[in-house]
Design a protein around this motif. Structure first.
Motif, PDB file in Angstrom:
ATOM      1  N   UNK A   1       0.835  -1.195   0.000  1.00  0.00           N
ATOM      2  CA  UNK A   1       0.000   0.000   0.000  1.00  0.00           C
ATOM      3  C   UNK A   1       0.875   1.252   0.000  1.00  0.00           C
ATOM      4  N   UNK A   2       1.909   1.259   0.839  1.00  0.00           N
ATOM      5  CA  UNK A   2       2.804   2.416   0.901  1.00  0.00           C
ATOM      6  C   UNK A   2       3.513   2.650  -0.429  1.00  0.00           C
ATOM      7  N   UNK A   3       4.011   1.588  -1.045  1.00  0.00           N
ATOM      8  CA  UNK A   3       4.720   1.709  -2.322  1.00  0.00           C
ATOM      9  C   UNK A   3       3.788   2.263  -3.392  1.00  0.00           C
ATOM     10  N   UNK A   4       2.569   1.746  -3.431  1.00  0.00           N
ATOM     11  CA  UNK A   4       1.595   2.236  -4.408  1.00  0.00           C
ATOM     12  C   UNK A   4       1.263   3.711  -4.159  1.00  0.00           C
ATOM     13  N   UNK A   5       1.080   4.079  -2.906  1.00  0.00           N
ATOM     14  CA  UNK A   5       0.758   5.463  -2.558  1.00  0.00           C
ATOM     15  C   UNK A   5       1.923   6.388  -2.883  1.00  0.00           C
ATOM     16  N   UNK A   6       3.132   5.956  -2.576  1.00  0.00           N
ATOM     17  CA  UNK A   6       4.318   6.778  -2.838  1.00  0.00           C
ATOM     18  C   UNK A   6       4.641   6.881  -4.324  1.00  0.00           C
ATOM     19  N   UNK A   7       4.178   5.925  -5.122  1.00  0.00           N
ATOM     20  CA  UNK A   7       4.510   5.933  -6.555  1.00  0.00           C
ATOM     21  C   UNK A   7       3.967   7.169  -7.270  1.00  0.00           C
ATOM     22  N   UNK A   8       2.895   7.730  -6.760  1.00  0.00           N
ATOM     23  CA  UNK A   8       2.328   8.925  -7.389  1.00  0.00           C
ATOM     24  C   UNK A   8       2.669  10.189  -6.608  1.00  0.00           C
TER      25      UNK A   8
END
Length: 159
Positions: free
Chosen positions: A85-92
């Motif tokens: 979840x963190x990686x996905x959120x940080x990707x944008x």
């Protein structure tokens, strides 16, 4: 501070909202990259650039701290899902360096679960990242191979 309170209270959804809010905070000098690029021809103030660099590093430190704090708990007992979840959120977000650090933390979480294959797979994902991250990933993969008594050297080409 609010992320720490939410973590202590165990409020998972509010932790996520607070973390997302942290990513959206406007930091003068950091968020204005388009203005900075427009002034490339002018003589820039080195002190101002240094101050902006320090602000960005400080923001990254707080965001990384918060991310590492909430990763193990935001998806229940599924630590890896918290990292996802963190990686996905940080990707944008405007913090790709923090995303990379969280990916390394995810690989470490796989190691703690004794899932060495997934840890190696995660670290191999750094092949398209910058050279410093590739070096860290290669170092970690070499250590994993060493711990498995598989002493083949890892080079950037194996990533």
């Amino acid at each position: 501070g609010d992320v720490y309170k939410r973590q202590a209270l165990g409020d998972k959804e509010r932790m996520k909202k607070t973390f997302t809010f942290m990513l959206d905070i406007h930091i003068p000098g950091i968020d204005d990259e388009s203005e900075e690029n427009m002034n490339d021809g002018e003589n820039k103030d080195d002190q101002l650039q240094e101050e902006n660099k320090l602000r960005k590093l400080e923001a990254q430190k707080y965001i990384l701290s918060a991310a590492k704090l909430i990763a193990p708990v935001i998806e229940g007992d599924e630590v890896i899902e918290g990292y996802n979840w963190l990686i996905e959120t940080l990707s944008s977000s405007k913090y790709p360096d923090v995303q990379s650090e969280i990916e390394i933390s995810k690989a470490i979480a796989f190691l703690k679960k004794k899932n060495i294959e997934k840890a190696i797979e995660t670290l191999k994902g750094f092949e398209k990242k910058d050279k410093a991250l590739m070096a860290r990933a290669a170092n970690n993969i070499s250590l994993l191979y060493f711990l498995e008594n598989d002493l083949k050297p890892v080079s950037y080409t194996h990533l």
